[in-house]
Write a protein that holds these residues in place. Structure first.
Motif, mmCIF file in Angstrom:
data_model
loop_
_atom_site.group_PDB
_atom_site.id
_atom_site.type_symbol
_atom_site.label_atom_id
_atom_site.label_comp_id
_atom_site.label_asym_id
_atom_site.label_seq_id
_atom_site.Cartn_x
_atom_site.Cartn_y
_atom_site.Cartn_z
ATOM 1 N N THR A 412 50.562 -0.028 42.903
ATOM 2 C CA THR A 412 51.244 -1.087 42.165
ATOM 3 C C THR A 412 50.907 -1.031 40.682
ATOM 4 O O THR A 412 51.743 -1.369 39.832
ATOM 5 C CB THR A 412 50.858 -2.465 42.741
ATOM 6 N N MET A 415 53.254 1.390 39.267
ATOM 7 C CA MET A 415 54.638 0.918 39.330
ATOM 8 C C MET A 415 54.885 -0.252 38.385
ATOM 9 O O MET A 415 55.983 -0.412 37.858
ATOM 10 C CB MET A 415 54.988 0.512 40.758
ATOM 11 N N ASN A 456 63.121 -0.880 41.915
ATOM 12 C CA ASN A 456 62.288 -1.883 42.577
ATOM 13 C C ASN A 456 62.911 -2.398 43.870
ATOM 14 O O ASN A 456 62.199 -2.625 44.856
ATOM 15 C CB ASN A 456 62.009 -3.061 41.630
ATOM 16 N N THR A 458 65.018 -0.808 45.925
ATOM 17 C CA THR A 458 64.924 0.207 46.987
ATOM 18 C C THR A 458 63.497 0.306 47.532
ATOM 19 O O THR A 458 63.304 0.457 48.745
ATOM 20 C CB THR A 458 65.377 1.582 46.460
ATOM 21 N N THR A 459 62.517 0.220 46.638
ATOM 22 C CA THR A 459 61.117 0.251 47.093
ATOM 23 C C THR A 459 60.793 -0.994 47.912
ATOM 24 O O THR A 459 60.073 -0.917 48.919
ATOM 25 C CB THR A 459 60.160 0.347 45.893
ATOM 26 N N ALA A 462 62.162 -0.619 51.401
ATOM 27 C CA ALA A 462 61.279 0.259 52.189
ATOM 28 C C ALA A 462 60.032 -0.492 52.645
ATOM 29 O O ALA A 462 59.576 -0.329 53.787
ATOM 30 C CB ALA A 462 60.883 1.474 51.358
ATOM 31 N N SER A 463 59.494 -1.340 51.776
ATOM 32 C CA SER A 463 58.308 -2.123 52.133
ATOM 33 C C SER A 463 58.607 -3.116 53.243
ATOM 34 O O SER A 463 57.802 -3.307 54.159
ATOM 35 C CB SER A 463 57.776 -2.872 50.900
ATOM 36 N N MET A 481 52.421 -3.938 48.517
ATOM 37 C CA MET A 481 53.502 -3.308 47.755
ATOM 38 C C MET A 481 54.599 -4.317 47.426
ATOM 39 O O MET A 481 55.083 -4.375 46.295
ATOM 40 C CB MET A 481 54.083 -2.143 48.552
ATOM 41 N N SER A 482 55.003 -5.119 48.419
ATOM 42 C CA SER A 482 56.085 -6.091 48.212
ATOM 43 C C SER A 482 55.703 -7.131 47.163
ATOM 44 O O SER A 482 56.482 -7.418 46.247
ATOM 45 C CB SER A 482 56.413 -6.789 49.535
ATOM 46 N N ILE A 485 55.559 -5.522 43.687
ATOM 47 C CA ILE A 485 56.884 -5.251 43.116
ATOM 48 C C ILE A 485 57.489 -6.527 42.533
ATOM 49 O O ILE A 485 57.986 -6.547 41.397
ATOM 50 C CB ILE A 485 57.817 -4.653 44.179
#
Length: 522
Positions: A412, A415, A456, A458-459, A462-463, A481-482, A485
């Protein structure tokens, strides 16, 4: 410098992040904190097996009790009601009532009914047997998870492994006593049954064998407090724990802990009917095959409530109430594998992860300042705010931090600054094209927005998928991750834009593009 709504929201976000992350960072006594997972603080790892064949036997027994209640409720005379592992048999004495009984049996899912003269046989179809076994495993997973949640353990891992195995990971189990208590709570069947005492033969119970009792449709059960005391009860229960809606710890007149339970509407009706016609007789309260009490029925008992008393401590009563509330296991479970995970691995993992986090954080900060100058400093402020927000949200929800979760935090960091890199590059491009500082900043954010949102979102998708279909450590990674983001989108897009707007007049006056963005202006 002038305030704007973006900088106000950013300031509130930083304040929120700092305030709610302090309990976790300083490990204060009060406040909500992030809990460490099994891989970081140690705990208990178990692999459980499920005796699914017992679920079929239990289903047959439950159907037998339903048939008995149906016949009594509708004044249908039946005889020889018996059941074994797979078949229920009984005779309908009045042939005119056979159609009514068959109509009732058709409503039972998966029931295979056959009629020979006036004797009806009921069994389960092969498909229903497989469905019952699968349900037993799924129900065991849900029941164990509910029990552990009420036990007080934060985010225990309970997941299906293979076809008939269950993986259980309990973080924070450190003492033998805690381990024993958790194992007992997990494995306890918590099968509650209300059974009629056979008053006609009760006095002969000590001179009877199990086969003698079976000949009369009875079973011999031990007293929960004293195994020397025996009870002769009807094999077919009046009702079972499937009709239980609640169970709580209470205290009797002698201040001893008891379990007060309540039945659903159907259970209350059956209970009321039985007690109404059994005044003067005894009702055995049976839990996991042992009689906890067998009080006399003095009058009809309505309302569907009852009480279980026994010689146990408040803690034992609490665990029993948890087991009853969360539901009985349809099939017994057994321990296949057990190992304790020591905290030393967690300490090493935390140290290594912190080194990676701090090292990566420092390198990112240095790079941003050298390459983007003041814009890099602004991006670093957003990065720090992002970390505080991430910790605050995880603390607020009592999230469990695992080793992959720490990897998610490290990722993170990279990112979170990525959005600012895109924005800064767009602004630098526009400045090189000769745009004014104000125009370059506004258009830079507008041009960068689609790329930032696409990356962000799309990631984030996925999360979400990882969290929905993953287990244990994978969920921990997906959570961090979520949150990271979402926090980065707030700090990098809204927060830094607000800072630029606040400093815009100063930037316009100085026109020092090298200082603000690390490039020469036109």
């Amino acid at each position: 410098m002038k305030l704007n709504y973006r900088i106000v929201i950013f300031a509130l976000a930083i304040t929120f992040g700092v305030v709610f992350s302090i309990p976790s960072l300083l490990q204060t006594e009060g406040g909500k904190k992030i809990t460490l997972g099994l891989d970081l603080q140690g705990g208990l790892h178990m692999l459980l097996g499920v005796k699914t064949e017992e679920a079929t036997k239990s289903r047959i027994k439950s159907i037998t009790a339903s048939i008995k209640h149906f016949s009594e409720r509708n004044d249908i005379l039946i005889d020889g009601l018996t059941f074994d592992e797979g078949t229920i048999k009984f005779e309908v004495l009045d042939s005119d009532e056979i159609a009514k009984v068959q109509e009732y049996l058709k409503e039972i899912d998966g029931a295979v009914v056959s009629l020979n003269n006036q004797i009806i046989s009921v069994s389960l179809s092969p498909e229903e047997i497989e469905k019952t076994k699968k349900l037993a495993i799924d129900q065991a997973i849900e029941t164990i998870r509910n029990r552990l949640d009420q036990f007080g353990l934060s985010e225990p891992v309970v997941a299906k492994q293979g076809e008939e195995k269950i993986l259980v990971e309990l973080a924070g189990i450190k003492t033998q006593e805690e381990e024993q208590r958790a194992r007992e709570l997990i494995s306890r069947a918590a099968k509650l049954e209300l059974m009629a005492v056979d008053e006609d033969r009760a006095a002969r119970v000590y001179n009877m064998s199990a086969s003698d009792a079976a000949a009369y449709g009875d079973v011999i059960l031990e007293d929960a407090k004293n195994p020397e005391v025996k009870y002769l009860v009807r094999e077919i229960p009046i009702l079972d724990g499937g009709m239980l809606t609640n169970a709580n710890v209470g205290f009797d007149q002698n201040n001893r802990p008891v379990i007060n339970f309540k039945l659903n509407a159907e259970g209350a009706e059956i209970f009321g009917d039985f007690t109404g016609k059994s005044v003067g007789k005894r009702l055995a309260i049976v839990l996991d095959g042992k009689v906890y009490s067998a009080p006399n029925i003095n009058e009809r008992i309505g309302g569907g409530s009852g009480q279980i008393s026994g010689n146990y401590t408040v803690l034992e009563a609490k665990d029993l109430a948890i087991a009853l509330r969360s539901g009985a296991l349809l099939a017994p479970i057994y321990l296949m594998e057990k190992r304790s995970v020591g905290p030393s691995l967690g300490a090493d993992s935390i140290k290594a992860s912190l080194i990676a986090l701090i090292g990566g954080f420092v390198l990112v900060i240095i790079f941003m300042v050298i390459y983007y100058r003041a814009a890099g400093v602004i991006a670093n402020i957003a990065l720090i705010a992002n970390l505080f927000l991430l910790l605050a949200v995880m603390s607020l929800f009592g999230a469990t931090l695992t080793l992959p979760g720490m990897a998610g935090i490290v990722l993170t960091v990279g990112m979170a600054v990525d959005a600012n890199v895109i924005i800064s590059e767009r602004i630098r491009e526009l400045i090189r094209e000769g745009k004014s500082m104000h125009k370059a900043i506004e258009d830079g954010y507008a041009n960068a927005m689609s790329a930032i949102l696409d990356a962000n979102i799309t990631t984030l998708i996925a999360s979400v998928v990882l969290y929905a279909y993953g287990t244990g450590a994978i969920k921990g990674f997906a959570i961090t991750m979520s949150i990271g983001i979402l926090a980065s989108m707030l700090t990098a897009i809204l927060g830094t834009h607000g800072i630029y707007q606040m400093l815009e007049s100063k930037m316009m006056k100085s026109k020092n593009y090298k200082f603000w963005f690390g490039i020469k202006g036109q």
